[in-house]
Design a protein around this motif. Structure first.
Motif, PDB file in Angstrom:
ATOM      1  N   GLU A 108       0.802  -1.213   0.000  1.00  0.00           N
ATOM      2  CA  GLU A 108       0.000   0.000   0.000  1.00  0.00           C
ATOM      3  C   GLU A 108       0.844   1.276   0.000  1.00  0.00           C
ATOM      4  OE1 GLU A 108      -3.242   0.521  -0.165  1.00  0.00           O
ATOM      5  OE2 GLU A 108      -3.903  -1.566  -0.205  1.00  0.00           O
ATOM      6  N   SER A 109       1.989   1.265   0.689  1.00  0.00           N
ATOM      7  CA  SER A 109       2.746   2.497   0.869  1.00  0.00           C
ATOM      8  C   SER A 109       3.819   2.736  -0.180  1.00  0.00           C
ATOM      9  CB  SER A 109       3.397   2.509   2.261  1.00  0.00           C
ATOM     10  OG  SER A 109       4.302   1.425   2.405  1.00  0.00           O
ATOM     11  N   SER A 168      -2.845   0.313  -3.922  1.00  0.00           N
ATOM     12  CA  SER A 168      -4.059   1.123  -4.022  1.00  0.00           C
ATOM     13  C   SER A 168      -4.641   1.139  -5.424  1.00  0.00           C
ATOM     14  CB  SER A 168      -3.759   2.567  -3.587  1.00  0.00           C
ATOM     15  OG  SER A 168      -2.822   3.165  -4.462  1.00  0.00           O
ATOM     16  N   TRP A 169      -3.983   0.487  -6.365  1.00  0.00           N
ATOM     17  CA  TRP A 169      -4.462   0.521  -7.752  1.00  0.00           C
ATOM     18  C   TRP A 169      -5.405  -0.639  -8.038  1.00  0.00           C
ATOM     19  CZ3 TRP A 169       1.152   0.980  -9.924  1.00  0.00           C
ATOM     20  CH2 TRP A 169       1.683   2.210  -9.508  1.00  0.00           C
ATOM     21  N   SER A 170      -6.399  -0.363  -8.837  1.00  0.00           N
ATOM     22  CA  SER A 170      -7.336  -1.412  -9.238  1.00  0.00           C
ATOM     23  C   SER A 170      -6.759  -2.175 -10.425  1.00  0.00           C
ATOM     24  CB  SER A 170      -8.682  -0.803  -9.627  1.00  0.00           C
ATOM     25  OG  SER A 170      -8.556  -0.076 -10.851  1.00  0.00           O
ATOM     26  N   GLU A 171      -7.343  -3.334 -10.695  1.00  0.00           N
ATOM     27  CA  GLU A 171      -6.899  -4.099 -11.860  1.00  0.00           C
ATOM     28  C   GLU A 171      -7.144  -3.326 -13.150  1.00  0.00           C
ATOM     29  OE1 GLU A 171      -8.227  -8.132 -12.003  1.00  0.00           O
ATOM     30  OE2 GLU A 171      -7.751  -8.521  -9.888  1.00  0.00           O
ATOM     31  N   GLN A 172      -8.235  -2.561 -13.197  1.00  0.00           N
ATOM     32  CA  GLN A 172      -8.513  -1.779 -14.401  1.00  0.00           C
ATOM     33  C   GLN A 172      -7.476  -0.678 -14.590  1.00  0.00           C
ATOM     34  OE1 GLN A 172     -10.680  -2.398 -16.918  1.00  0.00           O
ATOM     35  NE2 GLN A 172      -9.496  -0.764 -17.897  1.00  0.00           N
ATOM     36  N   ASP A 173      -6.984  -0.112 -13.483  1.00  0.00           N
ATOM     37  CA  ASP A 173      -5.919   0.890 -13.579  1.00  0.00           C
ATOM     38  C   ASP A 173      -4.688   0.289 -14.252  1.00  0.00           C
ATOM     39  OD1 ASP A 173      -7.430   2.772 -12.196  1.00  0.00           O
ATOM     40  OD2 ASP A 173      -6.611   2.205 -10.251  1.00  0.00           O
ATOM     41  N   ASP A 231      11.076   3.506  -0.052  1.00  0.00           N
ATOM     42  CA  ASP A 231      10.767   4.564  -1.001  1.00  0.00           C
ATOM     43  C   ASP A 231       9.248   4.716  -1.110  1.00  0.00           C
ATOM     44  OD1 ASP A 231      11.134   6.549  -2.844  1.00  0.00           O
ATOM     45  OD2 ASP A 231      11.437   5.203  -4.540  1.00  0.00           O
ATOM     46  N   LYS A 232       8.667   5.287  -0.059  1.00  0.00           N
ATOM     47  CA  LYS A 232       7.216   5.365   0.026  1.00  0.00           C
ATOM     48  C   LYS A 232       6.669   6.549  -0.771  1.00  0.00           C
ATOM     49  CE  LYS A 232       7.202   3.101   4.546  1.00  0.00           C
ATOM     50  NZ  LYS A 232       6.833   3.198   5.973  1.00  0.00           N
ATOM     51  N   VAL A 233       5.400   6.444  -1.139  1.00  0.00           N
ATOM     52  CA  VAL A 233       4.738   7.482  -1.923  1.00  0.00           C
ATOM     53  C   VAL A 233       3.705   8.179  -1.056  1.00  0.00           C
ATOM     54  CG1 VAL A 233       3.424   7.978  -4.019  1.00  0.00           C
ATOM     55  CG2 VAL A 233       5.026   6.064  -3.977  1.00  0.00           C
ATOM     56  N   ARG A 267       7.179  10.764  -4.202  1.00  0.00           N
ATOM     57  CA  ARG A 267       7.948   9.790  -3.425  1.00  0.00           C
ATOM     58  C   ARG A 267       8.815  10.483  -2.385  1.00  0.00           C
ATOM     59  NH1 ARG A 267       8.028   4.541  -4.652  1.00  0.00           N
ATOM     60  NH2 ARG A 267       6.855   3.913  -6.499  1.00  0.00           N
ATOM     61  N   GLU A 268       9.059   9.773  -1.290  1.00  0.00           N
ATOM     62  CA  GLU A 268       9.886  10.340  -0.234  1.00  0.00           C
ATOM     63  C   GLU A 268      11.294  10.617  -0.733  1.00  0.00           C
ATOM     64  OE1 GLU A 268       9.826   8.079   3.348  1.00  0.00           O
ATOM     65  OE2 GLU A 268       7.656   8.277   3.633  1.00  0.00           O
ATOM     66  N   ARG A 269      11.786   9.752  -1.591  1.00  0.00           N
ATOM     67  CA  ARG A 269      13.121   9.959  -2.165  1.00  0.00           C
ATOM     68  C   ARG A 269      12.983  10.698  -3.490  1.00  0.00           C
ATOM     69  NH1 ARG A 269      15.622   4.054  -2.294  1.00  0.00           N
ATOM     70  NH2 ARG A 269      17.131   5.188  -3.582  1.00  0.00           N
TER      71      ARG A 269
END
Length: 484
Positions: A236-237, A242-247, A300-302, A378-380
């Motif tokens: 998730e992080s 968080s993305w759907s299969e359609q995404d 490397d979280k978003v 992204r954090e980085r």
């Protein structure tokens, strides 16, 4: 693989960090959507046409080119490896190959006269099905033969120029993945496409000390020179949880998702040459499998996108009206003061003509929108900084090329643009990238494992030790004979 030398649009700022997929797709790159498969003709046999599809699914063109003549440099820690001519040319290509020869090359990394380097992703292709190899072989016999060798030839330093060493490497690292239990039929198809044909792990999986896959970190992201292939596990992080299969399907079909991701670099090539041609059921299978792989969390979280903080275009039509964009940019530059060294002024001077004052780009000209892209959240900041430093080549001959600014801007100026983009187009509340951060990123080389970094020295030591052992054995034999 190709970056392992690795582009679809201008600022791939979106793909580099989230070169995989994203959420909320409403904007579709119509130049890529619903593209029919080239080189398929009713005049060809079903086997040949199926082989054309396999070539696309295996992403052969990203390295060997649309004409299969090769010559593409593939960047590796051992040096650049150049792809070869795989047209039916008997002198320069694979015109003398039998189907068994092709099978050995794909599954074992073994050409008729030498071992191949794993820049050709045979560790992944080792799982290719027999019927797919047969179809691919039939298709490759039908492409136009080009009787010329690539301009560049692979010439790695000692000991990597000893191709027979690949026999030992293969024992340790082939196959690169293992089949998982508990998958449904759709996910099994997706596993085959992801792990074998599309060889996604080649870019998205970190390497171990021998440069094979670190299987414990499968698909969790890896550095490819100045590129970073992101985490595409369902974390998730830091991944795509968080993305759907359609995404996922939309991204692989079009190379973009509105205010989420834009494919460039190696991923741009993968979309341009391969995934946009796949059948809907195959894209769905890939999506289903990627949602089922074990999640791996990285550092490397978003940051979650705050839509309320993202800019809105001055009007609905400006991204398609180049004259209006030009006038709007002129007004924006005047407002901040022409010649100013502020981050906003620097952005407008170096980036605004392509990506727009408000970051929405020029879709008709294929200059990338950068609003909301995950890489700038992204954090980085490494991915974004590398984009500004080194630029981006296009995935196709007609794609825009983003220049690098390492020779035009100093580290403090690049840091200023980076912070401006992250806050104004990424929706972050703050960004504190410094000139020293830019220097660190600019001077970070390829992280070579110990065995690779000192391979030459270790090989020489090994030869000396082997000679010493042989001498010792000979002396021992001679002494025993004298005593006898």
């Amino acid at each position: 693989m190709k970056p392992l030398s690795m582009m679809l649009s201008m600022l791939v700022i979106g793909m580099t960090s989230n070169a995989a997929m994203a959420e909320g797709a409403s904007s579709v790159n119509t130049s890529l959507a619903n593209t029919s498969l080239p080189n398929v003709s009713p005049a060809n046999s079903k086997l040949v046409n199926r082989g054309a599809y396999i070539a696309r699914a295996a992403d052969c063109m990203a390295c060997h080119g649309e004409d299969y003549t090769g010559g593409t440099p593939i960047e590796t820690p051992m040096g650049e490896i150049y792809s070869t001519n795989i047209t039916p040319s008997k002198r320069y290509g694979i015109g003398d190959y039998t189907e068994a020869d092709l099978k050995n090359a794909l599954q074992k990394g073994r050409a008729p006269n030498h071992m191949l380097y794993p820049a050709m992703p045979y560790p992944s292709y080792s799982g290719m099905k027999e019927e797919d190899i047969s179809a691919l072989f039939a298709y490759l016999q039908t492409v136009p033969a080009v009787d010329e060798a690539p301009k560049e030839k692979t010439d790695l330093p000692f000991p990597f120029n000893i191709r027979s060493l690949m026999l030992g490497w293969n024992l340790l690292n082939v196959p690169s993945t293992e089949k998982r239990d508990g998958l449904n039929e759709t996910q099994k198809r997706g596993e085959y496409l992801v792990n074998n044909l599309e060889h996604c792990g080649t870019c998205h999986t970190p390497r171990n000390s021998t440069m094979g896959f670190d299987k414990s970190m499968y698909l969790s992201g890896a550095q490819l020179g100045h590129w970073h292939a992101p985490n595409i596990t369902p974390d998730e992080s830091s991944g795509i949880g968080s993305w759907s299969e359609q995404d996922i399907v939309t991204y692989l079909r079009t190379g973009e998702l509105d205010q989420r991701a834009y494919a460039g670099g190696p991923m741009g090539e993968a979309v341009a040459h391969s995934t946009r041609y796949l059948k809907n059921e195959d894209l769905s299978a890939i999506a289903s499998y990627l949602k089922a792989v074990p999640a791996v969390q990285t550092d490397d979280k978003v940051s979650a996108v705050d839509v309320s903080r993202l800019p809105t275009p001055i009007n609905e039509s400006i991204t398609h009206d180049l004259l209006a964009q030009k006038e709007y940019l002129k007004q924006a530059k005047a407002a901040v003061g022409n010649g100013s060294n502020s981050p906003e002024s620097l952005y407008l001077a170096t980036c605004g003509s392509c990506h727009g004052v408000d970051g929405y780009g020029q879709p008709d000209a294929r200059y990338a929108p950068i609003v909301g892209l995950s890489s700038i959240r992204r954090e980085r900041p490494d991915a974004l900084v590398n984009m500004i430093l080194h630029g981006v080549e296009g995935a196709t001959n007609t794609s825009p090329i983003m220049p690098g600014f390492s020779d035009e801007l100093n580290s403090e100026q690049i840091a200023g643009i980076t912070n401006y983009v992250r806050v104004n187009f990424g929706g972050l509340t703050s960004s504190d990238v410094s000139a020293s951060d830019v220097d660190r990123i600019a001077n970070t080389g390829v992280d070579k494992p110990f065995l690779i970094k000192y391979a030459g020295l270790l090989a020489i030591i090994g030869i000396i030790v082997a000679i010493a052992i042989i001498v010792f054995i000979i002396r021992a034999i001679l002494r025993s004979r004298r005593r006898a």
